[in-house]
Design an enzyme around this catalytic site. Structure first.
Site, PDB file in Angstrom:
ATOM      1  N   GLU A 167      -6.326  12.791   3.986  1.00  0.00           N
ATOM      2  CA  GLU A 167      -7.578  13.787   3.607  1.00  0.00           C
ATOM      3  C   GLU A 167      -7.425  14.616   2.531  1.00  0.00           C
ATOM      4  O   GLU A 167      -6.586  15.706   2.823  1.00  0.00           O
ATOM      5  CB  GLU A 167      -7.888  14.402   4.369  1.00  0.00           C
ATOM      6  CG  GLU A 167      -9.003  14.516   4.443  1.00  0.00           C
ATOM      7  CD  GLU A 167     -10.319  13.457   4.144  1.00  0.00           C
ATOM      8  OE1 GLU A 167     -10.162  12.160   4.185  1.00  0.00           O
ATOM      9  OE2 GLU A 167     -11.314  13.458   2.770  1.00  0.00           O
ATOM     10  N   CYS A 188      -3.284   7.954  -4.169  1.00  0.00           N
ATOM     11  CA  CYS A 188      -4.772   8.339  -2.878  1.00  0.00           C
ATOM     12  C   CYS A 188      -5.063   9.931  -3.252  1.00  0.00           C
ATOM     13  O   CYS A 188      -5.311  10.289  -3.900  1.00  0.00           O
ATOM     14  CB  CYS A 188      -4.290   7.111  -2.082  1.00  0.00           C
ATOM     15  SG  CYS A 188      -6.240   7.184  -1.014  1.00  0.00           S
ATOM     16  N   HIS A 231      -1.476   2.977  -2.269  1.00  0.00           N
ATOM     17  CA  HIS A 231      -0.511   3.540  -1.018  1.00  0.00           C
ATOM     18  C   HIS A 231       0.547   2.639  -1.362  1.00  0.00           C
ATOM     19  O   HIS A 231       1.012   1.627  -0.060  1.00  0.00           O
ATOM     20  CB  HIS A 231      -0.834   3.901   0.392  1.00  0.00           C
ATOM     21  CG  HIS A 231      -2.290   5.139   0.394  1.00  0.00           C
ATOM     22  ND1 HIS A 231      -1.667   6.049   0.988  1.00  0.00           N
ATOM     23  CD2 HIS A 231      -3.278   4.694   0.547  1.00  0.00           C
ATOM     24  CE1 HIS A 231      -3.201   6.373   1.310  1.00  0.00           C
ATOM     25  NE2 HIS A 231      -3.754   6.003   0.638  1.00  0.00           N
ATOM     26  N   GLU A 286       3.548   3.127  -0.444  1.00  0.00           N
ATOM     27  CA  GLU A 286       4.453   3.991   0.603  1.00  0.00           C
ATOM     28  C   GLU A 286       4.129   3.191   1.809  1.00  0.00           C
ATOM     29  O   GLU A 286       5.038   2.721   3.579  1.00  0.00           O
ATOM     30  CB  GLU A 286       4.608   5.824   1.136  1.00  0.00           C
ATOM     31  CG  GLU A 286       3.058   6.023   1.876  1.00  0.00           C
ATOM     32  CD  GLU A 286       1.719   6.380   1.099  1.00  0.00           C
ATOM     33  OE1 GLU A 286       1.826   5.253  -0.022  1.00  0.00           O
ATOM     34  OE2 GLU A 286       0.904   6.743   1.628  1.00  0.00           O
TER      35      GLU A 286
HETATM   36  N1  GLN Z   1     -10.244   9.496   0.295  1.00  0.00           N
HETATM   37  C1  GLN Z   1      -9.397  10.217   0.953  1.00  0.00           C
HETATM   38  C2  GLN Z   1      -9.680  11.349   0.559  1.00  0.00           C
HETATM   39  O1  GLN Z   1     -11.113  11.525  -0.900  1.00  0.00           O
HETATM   40  C3  GLN Z   1      -8.574   9.693   0.559  1.00  0.00           C
HETATM   41  C4  GLN Z   1      -7.603   8.256   1.190  1.00  0.00           C
HETATM   42  C5  GLN Z   1      -6.342   8.153   0.808  1.00  0.00           C
HETATM   43  O2  GLN Z   1      -5.544   9.285   0.490  1.00  0.00           O
HETATM   44  N2  GLN Z   1      -5.922   7.175   1.451  1.00  0.00           N
HETATM   45  O3  GLN Z   1      -9.376  12.456   0.650  1.00  0.00           O
END
Ligand code: GLN
Length: 267
Positions: A56, A88, A238, A240
């Site tokens: 996040e 991400c 991802h 990983e």
């Molecule tokens: N939606 C998340 C964000 O804004 C990212 C999601 C993720 O890393 N799987 O940080």
């Protein structure tokens, strides 16, 4: 040659990255690799390369600020220009600009002259996976099993940093990263690099993304899901979480090349 690669371990899938980095170097490598979890500026200062995991981005950015890591991270990426890969949420933090973000609620590190659209495919339930063609892994490479979880996409490639601030800050829910001056000639050379699009979402993976929606998976130009600009690499998905270490192995080659180049220039 001994190379230390850090994984930012404030939140998210950092453990999985360390596992895959280790797997990627199981076969003979001319370098000795150390993989460490990074939670402090001291730990960061020992790294030759850095991974920012998925998770996040808002939380990561808040914890980084509280740990006095934001400025050292910006130095690492945009002043020292050391190899950095964001997956991400990590890609969001490395973008110069991000939207769907509360003003004052999240700070970016920057380094990639792009604007990302957070949560592009929707909520957690709209997460998906599918085989993705990644030409940078080689013309004959098998499709990569890509996992997209509330993933961002790169929605715009921005002009080089000077031009970014004025245009981008005028929009309500868009935030931008602060600019930095590079330190040395190696770093200076890296700032001349343009953003390269390394992968777009087309074909089977795009079909998974648009299942039950109006999107067109067969469109020729899909959403941008992997980019590189000099020392900074970002993927929306991802790697990983798949057990497939090919992208990790590919990126570690870049880290090794960057360390070699820097050592040579210093001599
Ligand atoms: N939606 C998340 C964000 O804004 C990212 C999601 C993720 O890393 N799987 O940080």
């Amino acid at each position: 040659m001994t190379i230390t690669v850090g994984v930012l371990a404030l939140q998210g899938a950092f453990f999985e990255h360390i596992q895959l980095l280790k797997k990627a170097t199981e076969t003979a490598s001319p370098s000795e690799w150390h993989f460490i979890e990074v939670r402090t500026p001291q730990e960061l200062s020992t790294c030759d390369g850095l991974v920012l995991p998925g998770g996040e981005s808002t939380t990561m950015s808040l914890v980084a600020a509280r740990s006095n890591l934001l400025e050292p991270l910006r130095e690492f990426v945009k002043v020292d220009r050391k190899p950095t890969w964001g997956t991400c949420a990590g890609l969001i933090l490395l973008a110069e600009s991000a939207n769907k973000t509360k003003k004052g609620g999240q700070e970016l590190i920057g380094g990639l002259d792009v604007r990302v659209n957070r949560n592009h495919f929707g909520r957690q339930t709209e997460s998906f996976q599918g085989p993705l063609d990644l030409p940078f892994l080689g013309a004959d490479a098998q499709p990569f099993p890509s996992v997209f979880i509330r993933a961002p996409i790169v929605e715009k490639i921005l002009p080089h940093h000077e031009g970014v601030q004025t245009e981008e800050t005028q929009q309500e829910d868009v935030i931008v990263a602060p600019s930095r001056k590079v330190r040395d000639s190696v770093a200076q050379a890296a700032t001349a690099d343009e953003v390269e699009v390394l992968a777009t979402l087309v074909g089977p993976a795009a079909r998974s993304a648009t299942e039950g929606q109006d999107g067109d998976p067969d469109k020729e130009v899909g959403d941008i899901v992997a980019v590189r600009q000099g020392n900074v690499f970002g993927t929306s998905f991802h790697p990983e979480l798949t057990g497939d270490a090919r992208i990790h192995a590919w990126w570690l080659q870049q880290v090794q090349a960057a360390v070699l180049k820097r050592n040579k220039l210093k001599q």
